[in-house]
Design a protein around this motif. Structure first.
Motif, PDB file in Angstrom:
ATOM      1  N   GLU A   1       5.239  13.222   8.063  1.00  0.00           N
ATOM      2  CA  GLU A   1       6.133  13.760   9.086  1.00  0.00           C
ATOM      3  C   GLU A   1       7.365  12.889   9.316  1.00  0.00           C
ATOM      4  O   GLU A   1       8.124  13.128  10.260  1.00  0.00           O
ATOM      5  N   ALA A   2       7.544  11.867   8.457  1.00  0.00           N
ATOM      6  CA  ALA A   2       8.730  11.002   8.481  1.00  0.00           C
ATOM      7  C   ALA A   2       8.919  10.311   9.835  1.00  0.00           C
ATOM      8  O   ALA A   2      10.008  10.270  10.394  1.00  0.00           O
ATOM      9  N   SER A   3       7.843   9.759  10.353  1.00  0.00           N
ATOM     10  CA  SER A   3       7.893   9.023  11.616  1.00  0.00           C
ATOM     11  C   SER A   3       7.798   7.533  11.334  1.00  0.00           C
ATOM     12  O   SER A   3       7.007   7.101  10.493  1.00  0.00           O
ATOM     13  N   SER A   4       8.593   6.731  12.031  1.00  0.00           N
ATOM     14  CA  SER A   4       8.539   5.290  11.825  1.00  0.00           C
ATOM     15  C   SER A   4       8.995   4.565  13.073  1.00  0.00           C
ATOM     16  O   SER A   4       9.458   5.170  14.046  1.00  0.00           O
TER      17      SER A   4
ATOM     18  N   LEU B   1       9.909  -6.869   5.207  1.00  0.00           N
ATOM     19  CA  LEU B   1       8.544  -7.260   4.874  1.00  0.00           C
ATOM     20  C   LEU B   1       7.800  -7.867   6.050  1.00  0.00           C
ATOM     21  O   LEU B   1       6.615  -8.201   5.932  1.00  0.00           O
ATOM     22  N   ASP B   2       8.454  -8.017   7.196  1.00  0.00           N
ATOM     23  CA  ASP B   2       7.761  -8.389   8.434  1.00  0.00           C
ATOM     24  C   ASP B   2       7.149  -7.166   9.115  1.00  0.00           C
ATOM     25  O   ASP B   2       6.442  -7.323  10.118  1.00  0.00           O
ATOM     26  N   CYS B   3       7.424  -5.982   8.584  1.00  0.00           N
ATOM     27  CA  CYS B   3       7.008  -4.728   9.220  1.00  0.00           C
ATOM     28  C   CYS B   3       5.798  -4.123   8.513  1.00  0.00           C
ATOM     29  O   CYS B   3       5.600  -4.316   7.311  1.00  0.00           O
ATOM     30  N   CYS B   4       5.023  -3.364   9.260  1.00  0.00           N
ATOM     31  CA  CYS B   4       3.855  -2.700   8.691  1.00  0.00           C
ATOM     32  C   CYS B   4       4.271  -1.479   7.874  1.00  0.00           C
ATOM     33  O   CYS B   4       5.406  -1.017   7.951  1.00  0.00           O
ATOM     34  N   VAL B   5       3.323  -0.981   7.123  1.00  0.00           N
ATOM     35  CA  VAL B   5       3.540   0.254   6.377  1.00  0.00           C
ATOM     36  C   VAL B   5       3.420   1.438   7.341  1.00  0.00           C
ATOM     37  O   VAL B   5       2.904   1.323   8.446  1.00  0.00           O
ATOM     38  N   VAL B   6       3.902   2.593   6.902  1.00  0.00           N
ATOM     39  CA  VAL B   6       3.704   3.851   7.626  1.00  0.00           C
ATOM     40  C   VAL B   6       2.854   4.732   6.727  1.00  0.00           C
ATOM     41  O   VAL B   6       3.249   5.033   5.603  1.00  0.00           O
ATOM     42  N   SER B   7       1.692   5.151   7.208  1.00  0.00           N
ATOM     43  CA  SER B   7       0.778   5.889   6.341  1.00  0.00           C
ATOM     44  C   SER B   7       0.108   7.035   7.078  1.00  0.00           C
ATOM     45  O   SER B   7      -0.050   7.018   8.296  1.00  0.00           O
ATOM     46  N   ASP B   8      -0.300   8.025   6.302  1.00  0.00           N
ATOM     47  CA  ASP B   8      -1.197   9.057   6.799  1.00  0.00           C
ATOM     48  C   ASP B   8      -2.627   8.517   6.677  1.00  0.00           C
ATOM     49  O   ASP B   8      -2.853   7.428   6.137  1.00  0.00           O
TER      50      ASP B   8
END
Length: 388
Positions: free
Chosen positions: A115-118, A205-212
């Protein structure tokens, strides 16, 4: 009254998908439930308690109970953002102790990647949310509110970008052994600090991934746990704490973990030095550093030195963390990673983590969650578990 020794985690499951454009959120919840029940050796008919949070679609508990064909006599839809599911284990233990249910199912699922949320998108919660007049006019996005915490920590304690980078490095060392992890390549400190700046001082690279994806847990009475053919993971202690905006007098130097952790350790009757493995919510590298300090693994302001030089890498450092790769490298389903922290802690206590990162003779583990935004309104939940 204490939940110590009153309930056990008997099932745990993490959905293997990281992108699910062909699945609904309800379907992901149900698939996670099935996986956790199969792990425990139980069925839907055994479930008489159900727990979910704001990621559940429709009417939440009501929609999911109907969708999965459950017949619970106790439900709970506590909403604390990413810390909800750690709190749910505590609430399930409380319900079991009170005789409200015998077998509790906890599920999480979402599709933010599809859903392209970040965390780089503004969130406007509307004028009826009490903190909105104080935050929304300035247009903060999630990463901004973590970046100001990192800036404050650097200003007040001399923490460096390189020290924060070690947290990502450690996560990548663990993730290389996880076939489902989104980022499996080991990175260096230099690669982290040279990655694009997103919100000073936090790099990409300090940020988390976005995943389903999603996950599920099964919590049951100790006598039920003893009847199953699975290692027993006992709930020892738990704590919860909100940290609000305090009318604008917000101290960015600490998180709600200072209270949640203290309460969990007191109930469990142990101290931080006794913990052999930690699952720490890692939406950003600064999130980990703050919680390690606030939980008492080191003194306030010394987190940068503590996490440096591989101290969080299993088999190398003295505090192995997030051996699945965590949210920084593995999985952050529904933008709410609390349940994955409990799942990996359960794997460690059972001796079922990947052999390359399995903590030897692991009997005490901690899972820590943060919900909301660290630089503003947020919640904290701590769970301490024991292999018996």
């Amino acid at each position: 009254m204490s939940i110590k020794n009153q309930a056990c985690i008997v099932g745990a499951y993490e959905h293997p998908t990281r992108k699910a454009p062909d699945k609904t959120v309800a379907q992901l919840h149900a698939e996670c439930a099935r996986g956790a029940l199969e792990d425990a050796g139980l069925s839907l008919k055994d479930v008489d308690g159900y727990f979910c949070a704001g990621d559940a679609p429709g009417l939440g508990v009501l929609s999911m109970v109907d969708y999965m064909g459950l017949r619970p006599r106790h439900v709970d839809s506590t909403e604390m953002g990413g810390s909800s599911y750690i709190a749910h284990v505590s609430h399930a233990a409380q319900a079991i102790m009170a005789g409200k249910c015998n077998v509790a199912l906890i599920t999480l699922a979402g599709r933010p990647r599809s859903e392209a949320s970040s965390g780089t998108q503004p969130r406007n919660f509307g004028p009826n949310v009490p903190e909105s007049p104080f935050e929304t006019p300035f247009g903060p996005v999630t990463i901004n509110l973590y970046a100001v915490v990192a800036q404050r920590h650097m200003y007040e304690f001399g923490t460096t970008p390189e020290q924060l980078a070690w947290i990502k490095v450690a996560a990548s060392h663990q993730a290389q052994h996880n076939p489902n992890a989104m980022l499996r390549e080991v990175v260096t400190v230099e690669e982290v600090v040279n990655s694009p700046m997103i919100a000073d001082p936090l790099h990409k690279l300090d940020c988390c991934v976005v995943s389903d994806g999603g996950g599920a847990l099964i919590v049951a009475r100790p006598e039920i746990a003893r009847s199953l053919k699975r290692p027993i993971v006992n709930v020892l202690g738990a704590g919860e704490a909100p940290k609000g905006l305090n009318g604008g007098k917000l101290d960015l130097s600490y998180s709600g973990a200072v209270w949640a952790g203290q309460r969990a350790f007191a109930e469990a009757g142990i101290k931080p030095a006794d913990i052999q493995y930690v699952s720490i919510y890692d939406s950003f590298t600064i999130t980990v550093l703050m919680q390690i300090e606030d939980l008492g693994f080191c003194k306030k302001g010394e987190g940068g030195k503590f996490v440096a030089d591989g101290n969080l890498i299993s088999g190398v450092g003295k505090l192995p963390f997030n051996t699945d790769g965590g949210g920084l490298c593995n999985n952050h389903p529904a933008n709410r990673g609390g349940i994955t922290k409990v799942i990996e802690a359960v794997r460690q206590l059972r001796g079922e983590a990947h052999p390359a990162v399995q903590v030897k003779n692991c009997t005490l583990a901690l899972a820590q969650g943060t919900g909301g935004r660290l630089g503003a309104l947020h919640g904290s939940a701590t769970l301490i578990m024991e292999r018996i």
